[in-house]
Design an enzyme around this catalytic site. Structure first.
Site, mmCIF file in Angstrom:
data_model
loop_
_atom_site.group_PDB
_atom_site.id
_atom_site.type_symbol
_atom_site.label_atom_id
_atom_site.label_comp_id
_atom_site.label_asym_id
_atom_site.label_seq_id
_atom_site.Cartn_x
_atom_site.Cartn_y
_atom_site.Cartn_z
ATOM 1 N N SER A 176 41.830 30.379 38.480
ATOM 2 C CA SER A 176 43.323 30.895 38.834
ATOM 3 C C SER A 176 43.532 30.715 40.113
ATOM 4 C CB SER A 176 43.316 32.569 38.009
ATOM 5 O OG SER A 176 42.373 33.155 39.103
ATOM 6 N N HIS A 198 31.832 37.438 30.162
ATOM 7 C CA HIS A 198 33.184 37.787 30.585
ATOM 8 C C HIS A 198 33.185 39.408 30.242
ATOM 9 C CE1 HIS A 198 37.456 37.872 31.094
ATOM 10 N NE2 HIS A 198 37.522 38.421 30.182
ATOM 11 N N HIS A 203 43.698 41.197 30.078
ATOM 12 C CA HIS A 203 45.198 40.795 30.745
ATOM 13 C C HIS A 203 46.251 41.373 30.027
ATOM 14 C CE1 HIS A 203 44.535 38.018 34.050
ATOM 15 N NE2 HIS A 203 43.190 37.873 33.352
#
Ligand code: HPA
Length: 282
Positions: free
Chosen positions: A219, A254, A62
């Site tokens: 999210s 991840h 991000h």
């Protein structure tokens, strides 16, 4: 409690002093999907650190920039990276950028995310349009004193507001039609949000499947809730980066989330680039 509206207004003023864009569409890019921001023409990229009160992401993948400019002639604001409640941010901070996108003039919010596939017919690398969601994070971003000044369309900004068609049906149909035109299947799915950051246990995933969820992630639902509070149209797209825990006999990492994002970048970019001008024209 700090005045979120005053803070958001300060952020809007700072953004307007740096870019002449008045975005009609706001786009939030999820984990591994940040490369889409390079599609923005006449781009001005503002690091979140330069925008008053903007929270900064701590997650790999991000990058933390607001990119303003045009896509197919439509003025857009693209968030390259978001923050999550599991990073320790209060839910008001998680949704602060979505509030700012609304105040900047966006009438539509496109939210994207990486998700685990619960429905067994899904495959890693597949894109899914959200038809609805289940918020199991235990939080609601519209909580606290109601702020009617966040209403961006008539009738919005109410204390209690309807959530029966959260993901705008005509935008969902547009996305499915465009994917078909581009030669791939885009199915719809229900996104279940957990707080994270631990991935789920196989028992949790079995429970979530029973509840009707197709996808799981950490999210999106908070931003979508405040978008609906403001009266914005919403399109949600998930990238299935892995099958959820226990669906296949494999641990979740991840790194896989980011890798799958890179693989599907082109398809995702082509879809979104084609949809943006059509939303504006619709
Ligand atoms: N669970 C929760 N969030 C996720 C997952 C998952 O399996 N994959 C990507 N984000």
């Amino acid at each position: 409690m700090p005045d979120q509206y005053a803070r958001a207004t300060a952020a809007v003023e700072a953004i307007r002093s740096l870019s002449p864009t008045t975005p009609a569409i706001g786009i939030i890019l999820g984990s591994g999907l940040g490369a889409f921001a390079s599609q923005v023409e006449n781009a001005i990229a503002i690091p979140y650190a330069d925008i008053p009160h903007f929270p900064q992401s701590t997650v790999v993948g991000h990058s933390g920039k607001l990119v303003l400019g045009t896509i197919g002639g439509v003025q857009v604001a693209v968030m390259q990276g978001r923050v999550h409640a599991y990073e320790g941010y209060a839910v008001e901070e998680v949704v602060f950028p979505a509030r700012v996108l609304g105040l900047l003039g966006c009438k539509t919010l496109i939210v994207t995310n990486a998700a685990g596939g619960i429905r067994s017919s899904l495959r890693p690398g597949e894109l899914v349009v959200l038809s609805d969601h289940i918020n199991l994070t235990g939080m609601n971003a519209a909580g606290g004193p109601n702020e009617p000044r966040f209403a961006m369309t008539p009738g919005a900004g109410q204390r209690f507001f309807d959530m029966s068609t959260v993901y705008t049906p005509k935008l969902r149909a547009l996305a499915v039609m465009e994917a078909d035109k581009q030669g791939f299947d885009l199915t719809e799915g229900i996104y279940l949000a957990v707080l994270g950051p631990s991935f789920e246990t196989p028992a949790e995933i079995r429970a979530f499947r029973t509840l009707g969820a197709d996808l799981v992630g950490m999210s999106t639902v908070h931003e979508v809730i405040v978008a609906r509070h403001m009266g914005l149209d919403v399109l949600g797209i998930s990238l299935v980066t892995n099958m959820a825990a226990g669906v296949v006999d494999q641990a979740i990492d991840h790194e896989d989330v980011l890798e799958i994002g890179r693989n599907v970048e082109k398809r995702f970019t082509n879809l979104l680039t084609a949809i943006v001008p059509k939303i504006e024209a619709s």
